[in-house]
Design a protein around this motif. Structure first.
Motif, PDB file in Angstrom:
ATOM      1  N   LYS A 198      11.543   6.706   0.290  1.00 52.82           N
ATOM      2  CA  LYS A 198      10.881   5.922   1.328  1.00 52.82           C
ATOM      3  C   LYS A 198      10.735   4.465   0.918  1.00 52.82           C
ATOM      4  N   MET A 199      10.775   4.214  -0.392  1.00 55.86           N
ATOM      5  CA  MET A 199      10.627   2.848  -0.881  1.00 55.86           C
ATOM      6  C   MET A 199      11.771   1.958  -0.427  1.00 55.86           C
ATOM      7  N   GLY A 200      12.905   2.578  -0.080  1.00 50.96           N
ATOM      8  CA  GLY A 200      14.046   1.802   0.387  1.00 50.96           C
ATOM      9  C   GLY A 200      13.731   0.975   1.617  1.00 50.96           C
ATOM     10  N   ARG A 201      12.762   1.417   2.406  1.00 52.50           N
ATOM     11  CA  ARG A 201      12.379   0.709   3.620  1.00 52.50           C
ATOM     12  C   ARG A 201      11.592  -0.561   3.302  1.00 52.50           C
ATOM     13  N   TYR A 202      10.917  -0.566   2.153  1.00 54.97           N
ATOM     14  CA  TYR A 202      10.021  -1.670   1.826  1.00 54.97           C
ATOM     15  C   TYR A 202      10.527  -2.564   0.707  1.00 54.97           C
ATOM     16  N   SER A 203      11.411  -2.041  -0.134  1.00 52.87           N
ATOM     17  CA  SER A 203      11.865  -2.781  -1.300  1.00 52.87           C
ATOM     18  C   SER A 203      13.174  -3.515  -1.026  1.00 52.87           C
ATOM     19  N   THR A 204      13.216  -4.807  -1.347  1.00 47.84           N
ATOM     20  CA  THR A 204      14.431  -5.609  -1.185  1.00 47.84           C
ATOM     21  C   THR A 204      15.547  -5.077  -2.072  1.00 47.84           C
ATOM     22  N   ALA A 205      15.174  -4.637  -3.282  1.00 42.94           N
ATOM     23  CA  ALA A 205      16.170  -4.114  -4.228  1.00 42.94           C
ATOM     24  C   ALA A 205      16.839  -2.855  -3.674  1.00 42.94           C
ATOM     25  N   PHE A 206      16.026  -1.948  -3.107  1.00 41.05           N
ATOM     26  CA  PHE A 206      16.575  -0.724  -2.531  1.00 41.05           C
ATOM     27  C   PHE A 206      17.475  -1.044  -1.339  1.00 41.05           C
TER      28      PHE A 206
ATOM     29  N   ILE B  51       4.073  10.373  -9.415  1.00 43.06           N
ATOM     30  CA  ILE B  51       3.355  10.634 -10.671  1.00 43.06           C
ATOM     31  C   ILE B  51       2.595  11.956 -10.572  1.00 43.06           C
ATOM     32  N   LEU B  52       2.003  12.207  -9.405  1.00 43.84           N
ATOM     33  CA  LEU B  52       1.255  13.449  -9.186  1.00 43.84           C
ATOM     34  C   LEU B  52       2.172  14.674  -9.289  1.00 43.84           C
ATOM     35  N   VAL B  53       3.360  14.598  -8.677  1.00 49.47           N
ATOM     36  CA  VAL B  53       4.314  15.711  -8.731  1.00 49.47           C
ATOM     37  C   VAL B  53       4.696  16.000 -10.190  1.00 49.47           C
ATOM     38  N   ILE B  54       4.910  14.944 -10.961  1.00 50.35           N
ATOM     39  CA  ILE B  54       5.266  15.103 -12.378  1.00 50.35           C
ATOM     40  C   ILE B  54       4.091  15.697 -13.152  1.00 50.35           C
ATOM     41  N   ALA B  55       2.881  15.175 -12.896  1.00 54.54           N
ATOM     42  CA  ALA B  55       1.695  15.637 -13.624  1.00 54.54           C
ATOM     43  C   ALA B  55       1.372  17.093 -13.325  1.00 54.54           C
ATOM     44  N   GLU B  56       1.672  17.552 -12.115  1.00 54.93           N
ATOM     45  CA  GLU B  56       1.375  18.939 -11.730  1.00 54.93           C
ATOM     46  C   GLU B  56       2.146  19.956 -12.562  1.00 54.93           C
ATOM     47  N   THR B  57       3.272  19.520 -13.131  1.00 56.95           N
ATOM     48  CA  THR B  57       4.066  20.453 -13.936  1.00 56.95           C
ATOM     49  C   THR B  57       3.444  20.694 -15.317  1.00 56.95           C
TER      50      THR B  57
ATOM     51  N   PHE C 224       0.824  -1.208   0.000  1.00 64.44           N
ATOM     52  CA  PHE C 224       0.000   0.000   0.000  1.00 64.44           C
ATOM     53  C   PHE C 224       0.860   1.260   0.000  1.00 64.44           C
ATOM     54  N   ILE C 225       1.882   1.298   0.861  1.00 57.11           N
ATOM     55  CA  ILE C 225       2.762   2.471   0.951  1.00 57.11           C
ATOM     56  C   ILE C 225       3.552   2.655  -0.344  1.00 57.11           C
ATOM     57  N   ILE C 226       4.049   1.552  -0.914  1.00 56.40           N
ATOM     58  CA  ILE C 226       4.803   1.641  -2.176  1.00 56.40           C
ATOM     59  C   ILE C 226       3.927   2.217  -3.282  1.00 56.40           C
ATOM     60  N   ILE C 227       2.685   1.732  -3.386  1.00 56.86           N
ATOM     61  CA  ILE C 227       1.758   2.245  -4.405  1.00 56.86           C
ATOM     62  C   ILE C 227       1.470   3.722  -4.162  1.00 56.86           C
ATOM     63  N   LEU C 228       1.278   4.097  -2.898  1.00 52.95           N
ATOM     64  CA  LEU C 228       1.008   5.491  -2.549  1.00 52.95           C
ATOM     65  C   LEU C 228       2.186   6.389  -2.917  1.00 52.95           C
ATOM     66  N   ILE C 229       3.410   5.921  -2.675  1.00 53.34           N
ATOM     67  CA  ILE C 229       4.615   6.684  -3.021  1.00 53.34           C
ATOM     68  C   ILE C 229       4.694   6.883  -4.531  1.00 53.34           C
TER      69      ILE C 229
ATOM     70  N   SER D 229      -2.635  11.909   1.262  1.00 54.74           N
ATOM     71  CA  SER D 229      -1.311  11.285   1.294  1.00 54.74           C
ATOM     72  C   SER D 229      -0.481  11.814   2.461  1.00 54.74           C
ATOM     73  N   VAL D 230      -0.492  13.123   2.634  1.00 57.02           N
ATOM     74  CA  VAL D 230       0.270  13.738   3.729  1.00 57.02           C
ATOM     75  C   VAL D 230      -0.252  13.252   5.080  1.00 57.02           C
ATOM     76  N   LEU D 231      -1.570  13.124   5.193  1.00 55.53           N
ATOM     77  CA  LEU D 231      -2.163  12.625   6.435  1.00 55.53           C
ATOM     78  C   LEU D 231      -1.671  11.210   6.737  1.00 55.53           C
ATOM     79  N   ILE D 232      -1.652  10.354   5.715  1.00 57.33           N
ATOM     80  CA  ILE D 232      -1.191   8.966   5.896  1.00 57.33           C
ATOM     81  C   ILE D 232       0.290   8.932   6.246  1.00 57.33           C
ATOM     82  N   PHE D 233       1.115   9.704   5.517  1.00 59.08           N
ATOM     83  CA  PHE D 233       2.563   9.718   5.772  1.00 59.08           C
ATOM     84  C   PHE D 233       2.873  10.318   7.148  1.00 59.08           C
TER      85      PHE D 233
END
Length: 253
Positions: free
Chosen positions: A135-143, A37-43, A27-32, A62-66
């Motif tokens: 933040k994905m580094g906390r959840y991703s094995t690759a990171f 994508i949102l930051v990119i789209a806002e431009t 869930f957190i990875i998808i949210l990140i 998102s900010v509330l969840i984070f």
């Protein structure tokens, strides 16, 4: 206390068999990813104008969840041995790399609410939301694998980086003294010549600055060849680190 321990287990990377923790990680990875994508789209002005209300609402959720995740991590971090002390342990956790990344992920939202900030600074501040990707580094094995390799090989990487800096300074200094008399505008100082040095060492060669004397061209050719070797050095260190880390994991599994 059982609730606190369970929350700590859920917030940490999901262990085998702990479905709730794994689902939380996903869930957190998808949210990140959606936030990036949102930051990119806002431009894209037309997208932001058309969907501004939805984008702002998603940002607030998102900010509330984070924020909730960040606060819960501070509350439960004392279950980790190195953060066991209720006060100093939490302070140590707050200034850890992972916690600072979590803070940077939410800070751009709260600062304008507390301080009156200049519009230009606000635009720069919004870019800090891209730190959510780390933040994905906390959840991703690759990171985590990348983090372990960099941590284990930091001394070798520091040495290779030092060699690169020394070569950059020497090459830029020599090129300045060779080319300054014939190209005073392009090679006006050693710091200005360092731009040429970076472009040459990385073999990018933008073409905005280049030597025109025979000696300068010879030096440029040598520096370009050395640049390939210098950049291959950290690549080799990281590659061997990956191999060692993967071998270690295969033995433990």
């Amino acid at each position: 206390m059982l609730l606190k321990k369970r929350i700590y287990e859920i917030l940490e990377k999901g262990e085998d068999g702990d479905q709730i923790s794994k689902r939380f990680d996903i869930f957190i990875i998808i949210l990140i990813i959606l936030n990036v994508i949102l930051v990119i789209a806002e431009t894209e002005e037309h997208l932001y104008t058309e969907y501004k209300q939805w984008m702002d609402a998603f940002e607030k959720v998102s900010v509330l969840i984070f924020t909730l995740e960040y606060l819960l991590r501070i509350w439960t971090c004392t279950y980790a041995t190195k953060y066991a002390h209720p006060l100093w342990g939490r302070l140590s956790f707050i200034f850890s790399f992972g916690a600072l990344i979590d803070l940077l992920a939410i800070l751009p939202f709260y600062l304008p609410l507390i301080f009156k900030l200049d519009g230009r600074f606000l635009r720069v501040l919004r870019l800090f939301r891209l730190f959510r990707l780390f933040k994905m580094g906390r959840y991703s094995t690759a990171f985590r694998l990348i983090q372990n390799v960099i941590r284990d090989r930091k001394e070798e990487l520091a040495v290779s980086f030092s060699i690169l800096v020394i070569l950059l300074v020497v090459a830029s200094g020599l090129m300045y003294y060779i080319e300054n008399s014939v190209q005073p505008e392009s090679f006006s100082s050693i710091p200005e010549t360092m731009w040429w040095g970076v472009a040459t060492l990385t073999t990018v060669g933008y073409g905005d600055m280049y030597p025109i004397t025979g000696l300068g061209r010879l030096l440029a050719a040598i520096i370009a060849i050395l640049g390939i070797g210098v950049f291959a050095l950290p690549a080799g260190i990281i590659a061997s680190g990956f191999e060692a880390e993967l071998s270690k994991r295969n033995k433990n599994s």
